[in-house]
Design a protein around this motif. Structure first.
Motif, mmCIF file in Angstrom:
data_model
loop_
_atom_site.group_PDB
_atom_site.id
_atom_site.type_symbol
_atom_site.label_atom_id
_atom_site.label_comp_id
_atom_site.label_asym_id
_atom_site.label_seq_id
_atom_site.Cartn_x
_atom_site.Cartn_y
_atom_site.Cartn_z
ATOM 1 N N PRO A 30 3.414 9.719 -3.212
ATOM 2 C CA PRO A 30 3.713 8.849 -2.062
ATOM 3 C C PRO A 30 4.587 9.525 -1.013
ATOM 4 C CG PRO A 30 3.923 7.625 -4.115
ATOM 5 C CD PRO A 30 3.744 9.072 -4.498
ATOM 6 N N ALA A 31 4.214 9.327 0.238
ATOM 7 C CA ALA A 31 4.995 9.828 1.368
ATOM 8 C C ALA A 31 6.064 8.802 1.741
ATOM 9 C CB ALA A 31 4.081 10.094 2.557
ATOM 10 N N ASP A 32 7.152 9.277 2.284
ATOM 11 C CA ASP A 32 8.274 8.394 2.614
ATOM 12 C C ASP A 32 8.053 7.584 3.884
ATOM 13 O OD1 ASP A 32 9.735 9.198 0.392
ATOM 14 O OD2 ASP A 32 10.640 10.894 1.466
ATOM 15 N N GLY A 33 7.484 8.199 4.895
ATOM 16 C CA GLY A 33 7.345 7.521 6.184
ATOM 17 C C GLY A 33 5.911 7.530 6.666
ATOM 18 N N PRO A 34 5.680 7.102 7.911
ATOM 19 C CA PRO A 34 4.332 7.107 8.477
ATOM 20 C C PRO A 34 3.732 8.512 8.475
ATOM 21 C CG PRO A 34 5.820 5.826 9.843
ATOM 22 C CD PRO A 34 6.677 6.545 8.847
ATOM 23 N N VAL A 35 2.442 8.582 8.210
ATOM 24 C CA VAL A 35 1.743 9.857 8.105
ATOM 25 C C VAL A 35 0.617 9.896 9.142
ATOM 26 C CG1 VAL A 35 0.351 11.344 6.604
ATOM 27 C CG2 VAL A 35 2.268 10.040 5.647
ATOM 28 N N GLY A 76 1.439 4.024 7.296
ATOM 29 C CA GLY A 76 2.661 4.069 6.512
ATOM 30 C C GLY A 76 2.596 3.135 5.325
ATOM 31 N N ALA A 77 3.446 3.370 4.353
ATOM 32 C CA ALA A 77 3.511 2.516 3.168
ATOM 33 C C ALA A 77 3.727 1.064 3.589
ATOM 34 C CB ALA A 77 4.641 2.978 2.263
ATOM 35 N N GLY A 78 2.972 0.176 2.972
ATOM 36 C CA GLY A 78 3.101 -1.241 3.272
ATOM 37 C C GLY A 78 2.202 -1.739 4.380
ATOM 38 N N GLN A 81 1.602 4.715 -17.867
ATOM 39 C CA GLN A 81 1.779 4.407 -16.451
ATOM 40 C C GLN A 81 0.919 5.333 -15.587
ATOM 41 O OE1 GLN A 81 3.659 1.881 -14.959
ATOM 42 N NE2 GLN A 81 3.692 1.168 -17.090
ATOM 43 N N ILE A 82 0.327 4.757 -14.555
ATOM 44 C CA ILE A 82 -0.469 5.537 -13.608
ATOM 45 C C ILE A 82 0.109 5.296 -12.218
ATOM 46 C CG2 ILE A 82 -2.749 5.910 -12.598
ATOM 47 C CD1 ILE A 82 -3.961 5.097 -15.245
ATOM 48 N N PRO A 83 0.870 6.219 -11.692
ATOM 49 C CA PRO A 83 1.545 6.008 -10.406
ATOM 50 C C PRO A 83 0.582 6.137 -9.224
ATOM 51 C CG PRO A 83 1.953 8.227 -11.186
ATOM 52 C CD PRO A 83 1.199 7.530 -12.284
ATOM 53 N N PRO A 84 0.963 5.649 -8.057
ATOM 54 C CA PRO A 84 0.139 5.849 -6.860
ATOM 55 C C PRO A 84 -0.164 7.327 -6.637
ATOM 56 C CG PRO A 84 1.909 4.293 -6.411
ATOM 57 C CD PRO A 84 2.187 4.869 -7.766
ATOM 58 N N GLY A 85 -1.412 7.615 -6.303
ATOM 59 C CA GLY A 85 -1.835 8.989 -6.063
ATOM 60 C C GLY A 85 -2.449 9.671 -7.268
ATOM 61 N N ALA A 86 -2.376 9.044 -8.449
ATOM 62 C CA ALA A 86 -2.844 9.698 -9.667
ATOM 63 C C ALA A 86 -4.357 9.856 -9.727
ATOM 64 C CB ALA A 86 -2.361 8.935 -10.905
ATOM 65 N N PHE A 87 -5.082 9.100 -8.916
ATOM 66 C CA PHE A 87 -6.535 9.254 -8.838
ATOM 67 C C PHE A 87 -6.926 10.285 -7.780
ATOM 68 C CE2 PHE A 87 -5.899 5.232 -10.849
ATOM 69 C CZ PHE A 87 -6.951 5.083 -11.732
ATOM 70 N N GLY A 88 -5.920 10.891 -7.161
ATOM 71 C CA GLY A 88 -6.182 11.793 -6.051
ATOM 72 C C GLY A 88 -6.418 11.043 -4.762
ATOM 73 N N GLU A 89 -5.987 9.783 -4.719
ATOM 74 C CA GLU A 89 -6.238 8.950 -3.541
ATOM 75 C C GLU A 89 -5.144 9.106 -2.494
ATOM 76 O OE1 GLU A 89 -3.728 5.963 -5.981
ATOM 77 O OE2 GLU A 89 -4.964 7.755 -6.311
ATOM 78 N N ASN A 90 -5.561 9.062 -1.236
ATOM 79 C CA ASN A 90 -4.621 9.061 -0.119
ATOM 80 C C ASN A 90 -4.013 7.691 0.102
ATOM 81 O OD1 ASN A 90 -7.126 11.021 1.082
ATOM 82 N ND2 ASN A 90 -5.070 11.895 1.025
ATOM 83 N N MET A 136 0.841 -1.199 0.000
ATOM 84 C CA MET A 136 0.000 0.000 0.000
ATOM 85 C C MET A 136 0.871 1.242 0.000
ATOM 86 S SD MET A 136 -2.917 1.211 2.725
ATOM 87 C CE MET A 136 -1.704 1.707 3.931
ATOM 88 N N ALA A 137 0.410 2.283 -0.681
ATOM 89 C CA ALA A 137 1.084 3.581 -0.660
ATOM 90 C C ALA A 137 0.197 4.594 0.050
ATOM 91 C CB ALA A 137 1.388 4.056 -2.075
ATOM 92 N N VAL A 138 0.834 5.542 0.738
ATOM 93 C CA VAL A 138 0.130 6.661 1.364
ATOM 94 C C VAL A 138 0.542 7.918 0.608
ATOM 95 C CG1 VAL A 138 -0.299 7.916 3.498
ATOM 96 C CG2 VAL A 138 0.256 5.483 3.586
ATOM 97 N N ASN A 139 -0.441 8.657 0.093
ATOM 98 C CA ASN A 139 -0.160 9.758 -0.824
ATOM 99 C C ASN A 139 -0.696 11.080 -0.292
ATOM 100 O OD1 ASN A 139 0.619 7.653 -2.837
ATOM 101 N ND2 ASN A 139 -1.589 7.263 -2.830
ATOM 102 N N LEU A 140 0.081 12.138 -0.507
ATOM 103 C CA LEU A 140 -0.283 13.480 -0.055
ATOM 104 C C LEU A 140 -0.365 14.426 -1.241
ATOM 105 C CD1 LEU A 140 2.104 13.743 3.037
ATOM 106 C CD2 LEU A 140 -0.292 13.007 2.998
ATOM 107 N N GLY A 141 -1.378 15.290 -1.233
ATOM 108 C CA GLY A 141 -1.581 16.230 -2.317
ATOM 109 C C GLY A 141 -0.614 17.392 -2.273
#
Length: 209
Positions: free
Chosen positions: A27-32, A152-154, A75-84, A1-6
């Protein structure tokens, strides 16, 4: 899983009156930290239609993103749908309204599907995206935060409670867009946000289209 910030994006297609949008999430690097009002550090441009307690977190399935990648040939990277949250091995379209997820140290609750908008189409540069997204009927899910914490990611998504009514995110989306004959069934999903339930009741009783 990825955690994404706008991040702040300024563009003519941005829905906000200021011409700014937070649909471009990365995608964020660490826990959010995740609060009742939303994800810390996530920019939201058009608050009249985005954010708030019933739309605090938006999740989209990586499997559905892969379908769009093949459909559009890019390619559609994580966050491209505006998803957290970009989830994996989670049936987001089949998630039941009101079901609870434990992710990291948070508890989230599925509230409703996402409705595509012109900002989304502008961000992708696909003029007919609203129609195509609606026909695909894999809208992703908004969630409210029942317990604040960190994600966090994962981190895995654990479904810990699923209401017996069985009304899914996909059913709500189709009822509100493609299959109005499904609308009466939505009345069983009492965890839908109040404004959505009110709209469903009006449409079922015929007091408003």
């Amino acid at each position: 899983m990825a955690v994404n910030l706008g991040v702040v994006t300024e563009a003519a297609w941005a829905g906000d009156a200021s011409g700014r949008s937070g649909i471009d999430k990365r995608p964020a690097d660490g826990p959010v930290p995740v609060r009742f009002a939303g994800v810390d550090g996530d920019f939201i441009g058009e608050r009249a239609h985005h954010g708030g307690p019933d739309q605090a977190v938006y999740a989209y399935a990586a499997e559905d993103a892969e379908w769009w990648s093949a459909e559009l040939g890019r390619q559609i990277p994580p966050g491209a749908f505006g998803e957290n949250l970009t989830t994996w091995a989670v049936d987001v379209t089949g998630a039941v309204i009101g079901e609870r997820w434990v992710v990291g140290s948070t508890v989230l609750q599925v509230t409703k599907p996402r409705t595509p908008c012109t900002t989304f189409a502008g961000f992708w540069g696909v003029p007919d995206l609203i129609r195509r997204f609606t026909e695909r009927a894999a809208p992703g899910a908004y969630l409210r935060v029942l317990q604040e914490g960190e994600i966090g990611a994962g981190d895995p998504v654990e479904v810990v409670d699923r209401p017996a009514h069985g009304v899914t995110v996909g059913e709500v989306f189709r009822a509100m867009s493609l299959q109005p004959e499904l609308l009466p069934r939505l009345l069983d999903a009492t965890d839908l946000p109040g404004p959505v339930l009110d709209k469903v009741r009006r449409r079922v009783t015929g007091t408003r289209p």
